[in-house]
Design an enzyme around this catalytic site. Structure first.
Site, PDB file in Angstrom:
ATOM      1  N   CYS A   1     -24.269 -10.639 -14.708  1.00 46.99           N
ATOM      2  CA  CYS A   1     -22.786 -10.819 -14.080  1.00 46.99           C
ATOM      3  C   CYS A   1     -22.975 -10.044 -13.109  1.00 46.99           C
ATOM      4  CB  CYS A   1     -22.253 -10.312 -14.637  1.00 46.99           C
ATOM      5  SG  CYS A   1     -20.011 -10.327 -13.933  1.00 46.99           S
TER       6      CYS A   1
ATOM      7  N   HIS B   1     -21.077 -13.828 -20.092  1.00 42.21           N
ATOM      8  CA  HIS B   1     -21.582 -12.530 -20.972  1.00 42.21           C
ATOM      9  C   HIS B   1     -22.078 -13.602 -22.437  1.00 42.21           C
ATOM     10  CE1 HIS B   1     -21.029  -8.988 -18.528  1.00 42.21           C
ATOM     11  NE2 HIS B   1     -19.866 -10.110 -17.961  1.00 42.21           N
TER      12      HIS B   1
END
Length: 493
Positions: free
Chosen positions: A334, A422
């Protein structure tokens, strides 16, 4: 309304563990139970589905507690999630979706709309479940904030919830902390505090007896049990109070180094690596600590631009680039992935000054531009020949160049991997494939989902053995006993 507030004499006293254990213990008894936390302050979050079917964001701890309760996670379980973006401001997630910001100065006032939303969410859950186990935040004795509190005694007063206060004896001073917590509360709040739980006790239980007897005599409230110190006990973390890593006992363990960014988020992404035999997972913030990393992880962050500047100020940017150019594997997740690209821009001031345009580390052919709308998504696909899944929570829109190949919604260029997903390493097949590709490791057979379930069961076993679960369930159903004494000074609430 049937429910119970699990409050804490301090932050990190063990509220999450007790709440998780009670959710599973009650579920074992066939009780329709749900977890709840009115307001969570954490950059560790999870994507679930709201009642309208849209993806929504809640605190990671409440997501795990829902698993413990054997129910489907939903936004009502954590209606207010505050994600710190700096020392004085937090981004607000309300019922799973972005809802502006709140400043530190607003904590004493200006949060009535958040309290109303939290109370509505609790009432909704309570209307659909037999019992709601609500976790408090911090300590209920933060008397400077009592007037605007809606997560501790403010919630208890709203729903007439009995409360138990958890104290961490390993810190020292637990008797003063428990007595003082009650004593600082106003009379109406004290009337709802039914007793205590002592957590993390080591040694001879008999030595504790005189103190417990005195606490019960002085407060007129019972101690519902003493949970022992359990060194192997850990859950998906709620915040960054303890980033100690996971050490392997194996000689010659390979070293996985995670850069400890100031505004690190979703660091639970590496929990699955910590369960792998022969891997040392450590968090580091100095360039010299990266030098002997076998695998380097640049994790998520709530403030990509600010943490990228922090990397450069400490010389960590050079250490990351040297690691990658030395042929060692590097994984950016991310915000970490966004840093690895060529540029990061913020035309609308989503994370920093409007118009910010900063060079990335240049290891991946990608450009990130922040947008006001947040992406929340549960993702699935394949990578490295294995099925993969994860979840996305980001404002950054990443545009790839022509270089590299697809990797988990991101890009791979040789030994450098970047993904917006994630939780992907929690998938056993994907994690095995990734470790084979990067470290040449054979599959270990470790099952992360099964390991999490075993941890939940272990917590519930400890709760069943050491707490009076029947009494706590009765307390949740019947409310606080009448006639509890008021301790002086009783000044707040």
């Amino acid at each position: 309304m049937a429910g119970l507030l699990v409050a804490g004499a301090t932050s990190d006293a063990g509220k999450s563990v007790v709440t998780t254990g009670l959710c599973r213990a009650f579920a074992r008894r066939g009780v329709a139970v749900a977890p709840f936390k009115a307001q969570n302050m954490s950059n560790n979050s999870m994507v679930c589905h709201g009642p309208d079917g849209r993806p929504a964001e809640i605190g990671r701890a409440q997501w795990v507690q829902a698993l413990a309760a054997r129910v489907v996670p939903e936004p009502a379980m954590n209606p207010v999630l505050l994600k710190p973006g700096g020392d004085r401001r937090s981004h607000v997630v309300l019922m799973g979706h972005p809802a502006g910001e709140v400043a530190a100065a607003d904590f004493a006032s200006g949060r009535r709309h958040l309290a109303d939303a939290a109370h509505r969410a609790f009432d909704d859950l309570a209307g659909r479940h037999e019992v709601v186990v609500a976790e408090g935040a911090g300590s209920p004795a933060e008397i400077n904030l009592r007037a605007s509190d809606y997560v501790n005694m403010g919630l208890a007063r709203h729903a007439a919830l009995p409360a138990v206060v958890v104290g961490d004896i390993d810190r020292g001073g637990v008797f003063a902390a428990l007595y003082g917590t009650v004593g600082l509360l106003g009379a109406a709040d004290q009337a709802l505090v039914a007793g205590f739980v002592v957590n993390r006790f080591r040694g001879d239980r008999g030595l504790l007896g005189p103190g417990l007897d005195a606490l019960e005599r002085l407060t007129g409230r019972r101690v519902f049990g003493v949970l022992p110190w359990a060194p192997g006990l850990w859950l998906d973390s709620e915040d960054a109070l303890d980033l100690s890593g996971r050490r392997s006992a194996d000689e010659g363990a390979r070293r996985v180094v995670v850069v400890r960014l100031p505004r690190i988020s979703n660091f639970t992404d590496v929990d699955a690596l910590g369960l792998e035999p022969g891997l040392d997972v450590v968090f580091a913030s100095q360039p010299r600590d990266l030098a002997d990393a076998d695998l380097l992880v640049l994790p998520g962050t709530r403030a990509t631009l600010a943490d990228l500047a922090w990397l450069r100020a400490r010389g960590l940017d050079r250490a990351v680039v040297e690691h990658a150019r030395g042929g060692k594997p590097l994984l950016g997740i991310c915000g970490g992935y966004q840093m690895l690209g060529r540029r990061v821009t913020d035309p609308h001031g989503v994370e920093g000054p409007a118009g910010a345009d900063v060079a990335g580390l240049g290891l991946l052919d990608a450009h990130t531009e922040f947008a006001a709308a947040k992406t929340l998504r549960l993702s699935a696909g394949t990578a490295l020949g294995a099925p993969a899944s994860g979840y996305e929570i980001h404002h950054g829109r990443v545009t790839r160049g022509s270089g590299g190949e697809d990797f988990l919604g991101g890009v791979r260029a040789g030994n450098v991997f970047g993904t917006l997903w994630h939780g992907a390493l929690e998938g056993d097949e994907l994690r095995s494939a990734f470790l084979a590709e990067t470290l040449g490791r054979a599959p270990s057979g470790v099952g992360f989902g099964a390991a999490r379930e075993r941890r939940i069961e272990l917590i519930a076993d400890l709760v069943e053995e050491h707490l009076d679960v029947g009494a706590l369930l009765s307390l949740a159903r019947r409310g606080a006993p009448a006639g509890l004494p008021v301790l002086a000074p009783g000044g707040a609430g």
